[in-house]
Design an enzyme around this catalytic site. Structure first.
Site, PDB file in Angstrom:
ATOM      1  CB  ALA B 230      55.450  59.018  57.105  1.00 17.57           C
ATOM      2  CG  ASN B 355      62.408  72.210  67.648  1.00 18.91           C
ATOM      3  OD1 ASN B 355      61.390  72.297  68.332  1.00 18.91           O
ATOM      4  ND2 ASN B 355      63.243  71.213  67.758  1.00 18.91           N
ATOM      5  CG  HIS B 429      55.847  70.148  69.992  1.00 17.17           C
ATOM      6  ND1 HIS B 429      55.846  69.962  71.341  1.00 17.17           N
ATOM      7  CD2 HIS B 429      56.824  69.356  69.506  1.00 17.17           C
ATOM      8  CE1 HIS B 429      56.782  69.079  71.654  1.00 17.17           C
ATOM      9  NE2 HIS B 429      57.390  68.687  70.569  1.00 17.17           N
TER      10      HIS B 429
END
Lengths: 249, 506, 185
Positions: B230, B355, B429
């Site tokens: 995070a 994914n 990604h």
């Protein structure tokens, strides 16, 4: 049969036809009229008329009925239908005489008038429904309004008016006026690349329609969100329990 | 695997333009379609080095090089279009990570492969915005980093702090983010800004093993370890002002929160279970693949359908997981700034899946087809006007969140029409690993890595500090290279760049 | 690292015999009795090899059984530092397979499961008590304690065991057996 008279007399089932050839039904109706409306006899004297349906009742009842016809002064008529008709009319007359003052004002015209507004009481909340959409005056006024609001007109003044209404709702009602103006630049839709058509004008029209559709989908999504929030009021109860795991070690 | 000398291998690889290469049929046996991969000069070198190393005799390595894996995927039954390698590709189990492939659902021989989805099902990134600016956060950076660390369970062996029993889990698996909504952990608007609206409708918890559920239950609402994190980020550069403003980002310096996590042990076990099942299905249906790791089953077989239903449940788990951490992050911020998440305008900008396999409609050779699109380490990137993206992004295209590595920048891109045509609406990604973990551990010292974070002005809280060098930027490809390649190749468009100021890691 | 287990101390309260407690979970495992003497602390015979995204466990031993035990230890060693693990509990697990590779796969998968949910066991000693290579069946006693944040340093999470490049090497000469397993992390 006799629906109007029965209705006037407030019979519980005025719409059900009375079969005068059925002596039980006939006798019951006569009894109802005497009991409720005509009241020619004293209550105790009505007993012979009341004996309906018991074994071999017809003989006694017919005798009592013959006597009753005489007592109320029925004129000479033919058969049970006319007899019942006379009795009903007689009862109506008695009702009228009981309340002359009230009924005197109910003329045919008045009744017609009273019947009319009973329909529009469930009038639509949409003011468009009551508008007279024909006539040059309407079209001219709509055009004037559109000009005032600075938007284009349609050949059908009703559609033009709808556009005006939408514009007023979106932009000019108090809630809309109080909303802060969106910041930032508008999407440069006109300068953006070709969307659907090679023809410039058609393409621009397609882009505008697309924007309108996006706006309406946005409204749907917003109301979906509002509904979710309303349901959350009932279901939501988020909890954490730091005993379950360790954080911040 | 066909073993050829390196110069022979190169004959099958042809440069299409400055940013892409074609892998010709014949590079690996049974290729049904061509392969393609996107690179720039730097990434190109990494790709070819990997292939050259694999061509050396006596190699006992674990995985095939990325190019070989792309080609092996191109040999799977039912594949259409091309097997696509995105710029952040690196070799992985079965499919390379950063490989996407689409299979025609109406072809009875078409397959679904857990290796094409990955172990961490629906691993993804969520970006929250705030109305705070860097100047508001800089002075309390350390406190807010600590506060996030105090709210979100991180690292191996951590347990979730959101009370859950087995029944709650079943419901969450079926409902995805609708469960989080019902329980009040997230806002109605959050759902709107998620792929699939945060819920895969074909999820069926009864197709999931007890073992997966047992692994999942204690881990719901935990960040995990490895490359999950995070981060508190600030908007560093805006490339597309209109798209940024649609996302609620008005100017540079605005503060965002990025959460990168997945379906935890639940998804890992679903994948493991499916691989065991599929080995059997492959034998029964006589499905031939070039690589044993490409375990797969026909889409319409029992195993295939069961996997898709279990995978959907795992995807829902991941959304509930990220939603739970969204809730915890909002609480952390609200406490720190003594206000409400509402007043901080902490809306979800978007939530992407890395994914996952999804049923989508695409144009193949001018015909509309229903495809099962596998994206492993790849992000869906749908163009403007696509019906499956939120109404707010209809004009800009779907936001694509590309997470960087510890201490490097992250990017937000948007989907393009060209990407829809070339890569079935897919793009990169993240950075993509370049160095092995063991090599990172050997070459880097964790104290140096932590010290560098400090000099960069990044507050860091990490559960396993001795492993931070595995996730250090040196271990990865340069995310800017990856993103620039996607932008230059036209498969997605740069919107903005985010710079971290605080990192919370497993 | 030759004194790898030198730091292991016994928790006094847990030194006595533990009650047999049958675990009612679906998995064929249960908590079993043990005494201090029954725990072995062999020297470390494993290492972590290079791999792009994941890690390759390389373990060896004079027998295949030992190599398997070491491979399990290697996996736990990646999740925490084993020297911090005290031995408080012993669980017995069972694993079966169709061949040697799948036996190793399922053995490690059982161990991972032991760690991933109740009892969250992290092991510092493994003792394979039954190693049946005809029916491909393993029974193993796993010694350790529940993983506790703050006590056990957090390493990297193991997502899954893979068959990728799995190798089981038995060399008759020199009595050396080796296994290679890639774990997805």
């Amino acid at each position: 049969m006799f629906r109007n008279k029965l209705t006037a007399l407030e019979h519980p089932t005025p719409d059900a036809p009375i079969d005068c050839s059925n002596r039980v039904q006939f006798a019951n109706t006569v009894l109802w009229l005497e009991d409720q409306k005509i009241r020619h006899y004293k209550i105790e004297d009505r007993e012979p008329l009341r004996a309906i349906g018991t074994p071999n009742w017809e003989k006694n009842w017919e005798a009592a009925y013959e006597q009753y016809k005489n007592d109320v002064g029925m004129m000479k008529v033919n058969g049970p239908v006319e007899e019942l008709s006379w009795l009903l009319s007689y009862a109506v007359r008695l009702e009228y005489l009981d309340n002359v003052e009230t009924f005197k004002s109910f003329t045919a015209d008045r009744v017609n008038e009273l019947n009319k507004p009973s329909k529009p009481t469930i009038s639509s909340s949409n003011p468009f429904d009551n508008l007279n959409l024909v006539g040059g005056n309407f079209a001219a006024c709509v055009e004037k309004l559109a000009k005032r609001l600075n938007h284009s007109t349609h050949v059908d003044p009703a559609i033009t008016l709808e556009a005006s209404a939408r514009l007023i709702y979106e932009k000019l009602r108090p809630e809309a006026l109080n909303q802060p103006k969106p910041e930032g630049k508008a999407f440069p839709i006109k300068e953006s690349e070709q969307f659907m058509f090679a023809d410039k004008n058609s393409d621009e029209a397609a882009k505008i329609l697309r924007l309108l559709q996006i706006q309406s989908v946005r409204n749907v999504q917003t109301s979906v969100n509002e509904n979710i929030v309303a349901i959350q009021e009932i279901t939501a109860d988020p909890k954490t329990d730091s005993k379950l795991g360790k954080v911040g070690f | 695997m066909v073993v050829r000398p390196y110069d022979q291998e190169l004959k099958y690889i042809e440069k299409i333009n400055s940013h892409s290469y074609r892998i010709k049929v014949g590079f690996q046996p049974n290729m049904k379609v061509e392969g393609i991969f996107y690179v720039n000069n730097h990434l190109e070198k990494l790709m070819f080095d990997e292939l050259r190393n694999a061509c050396r005799p006596g190699q006992m390595g674990g995985f095939l090089p990325g190019v070989k894996q792309i080609a092996n995927v191109a040999a799977l039954p039912g594949i259409v279009g091309r097997s696509v390698g995105l710029p952040d590709i690196h070799s992985g189990y079965g499919f390379a990570i950063g490989n996407m492939a689409a299979f025609d659902i109406n072809d009875p021989t078409s397959i679904v492969s857990p290796g094409g989805v990955g172990f961490d099902i629906n691993c993804g990134v969520r970006l929250l915005r705030t109305n705070l600016f860097e100047k508001d956060v800089q002075p309390v950076k350390e406190q807010i980093a600590q506060s996030l660390f105090d709210h979100i369970p991180v690292g191996v062996g951590s347990k979730g702090i959101i009370p859950m029993n087995a029944k709650d889990l079943e419901e969450a698996l079926e409902m995805g983010m609708d469960w989080s909504l019902r329980e009040g952990y997230v806002w109605a608007e959050d759902k709107e800004h998620c792929e699939e609206y945060g819920r895969m409708l074909n999820a069926d918890p009864s197709k999931v093993s007890m073992r997966a559920k047992k692994r999942g239950l204690p881990q719901l609402g935990t960040l995990g370890a490895g490359n999950h994190y995070a981060e508190i980020q600030v908007v560093d550069e805006i490339y597309d002002k209109f798209a940024a403003s649609k996302m609620g980002i008005e100017e540079t310096g605005q503060v965002c929160v990025m959460i990168h996590s997945g379906s935890r042990g639940f998804g890992h076990q679903v994948a493991t279970d499916a691989l065991v099942q599929m080995e059997k299905a492959m034998k029964r249906d006589k499905i031939e693949t070039n690589d044993r790791q490409l375990a797969c089953a026909r889409i319409n077989s029992t195993e295939g359908q069961d996997y898709l239903k279990a995978m959907a449940a795992a995807a829902n788990f991941a959304w509930v997981n990220r939603s739970s951490m969204t809730f915890l992050s909002r609480q952390a911020f609200a406490k720190q700034f003594k206000t409400t998440p509402d007043d901080l305008d902490m809306h979800v900008i978007y939530d992407v899946s890395h994914n996952v396999a999804k049923v989508e409609e695409h144009m193949v050779n001018g015909k509309q087809k229903t495809l099962l699109v596998h994206r492993k380490g790849a992000t869906r990137a749908f163009p403007p006007h696509h019906p499956l993206i939120p109404v707010d992004y209809q004009l800009t295209g779907q936001p694509v969140l590309v997470g960087g590595t510890m201490g490097t920048c992250s990017y937000v891109l948007t989907g393009t029409e060209q990407g829809m045509n070339e890569t079935f609406g897919s793009t990169c990604h993240g950075a993509g690993r370049a160095l092995s973990r063991a090599k990172s551990r050997r070459n880097l010292d964790y104290l140096d890595v932590l010290e560098r974070m400090k000099t960069l002005g990044i507050a860091i809280r990490v559960a396993s500090p001795k492993l931070v060098m595995e996730e250090a930027p040196e271990s990865y490809k340069n995310v800017t290279d990856v993103v620039d390649t996607c932008h230059a190749a036209g498969i997605s468009k740069k919107c903005m760049k985010l710079r971290p100021i605080a990192v919370i890691k497993g | 690292m030759s004194l790898f287990f030198a730091g292991v101390r016994f928790d006094k309260t847990n030194n006595s015999l533990r009650k047999l407690k049958v675990n009612l979970l679906n998995s064929p495992r249960m908590e079993v009795d043990f005494t201090e003497d029954s725990v072995k602390f062999p020297e470390q015979k494993f290492e972590y090899l290079d791999h792009t995204a994941d890690v390759q466990l390389h373990a060896w031993g004079s027998t295949l059984k030992e190599a398997f035990e070491q491979c399990g230890m290697a996996m736990f060693g990646y999740m925490t530092s084993l020297e911090y693990v005290q031995i408080k509990y012993c669980y017995q697990i069972e694993a079966t397979g169709d061949d040697l590779e799948s036996l190793l796969f399922h053995f490690l998968d059982e161990l991972l499961f032991l760690f991933s949910c109740e009892p969250f066991l992290i092991c510092s000693s493994l003792d394979i008590t039954k190693f049946d290579l005809e029916n491909f069946k393993i029974e193993c006693k796993c010694y350790g304690e529940p993983f506790e944040i703050g006590k056990h340093p957090q390493g990297t999470e193991v997502k899954a065991i893979t068959y990728s490049a799995m190798q089981i090497v038995q060399k008759p000469e020199g009595n050396k057996c080796e296994v290679f397993v890639i774990i997805d992390i």
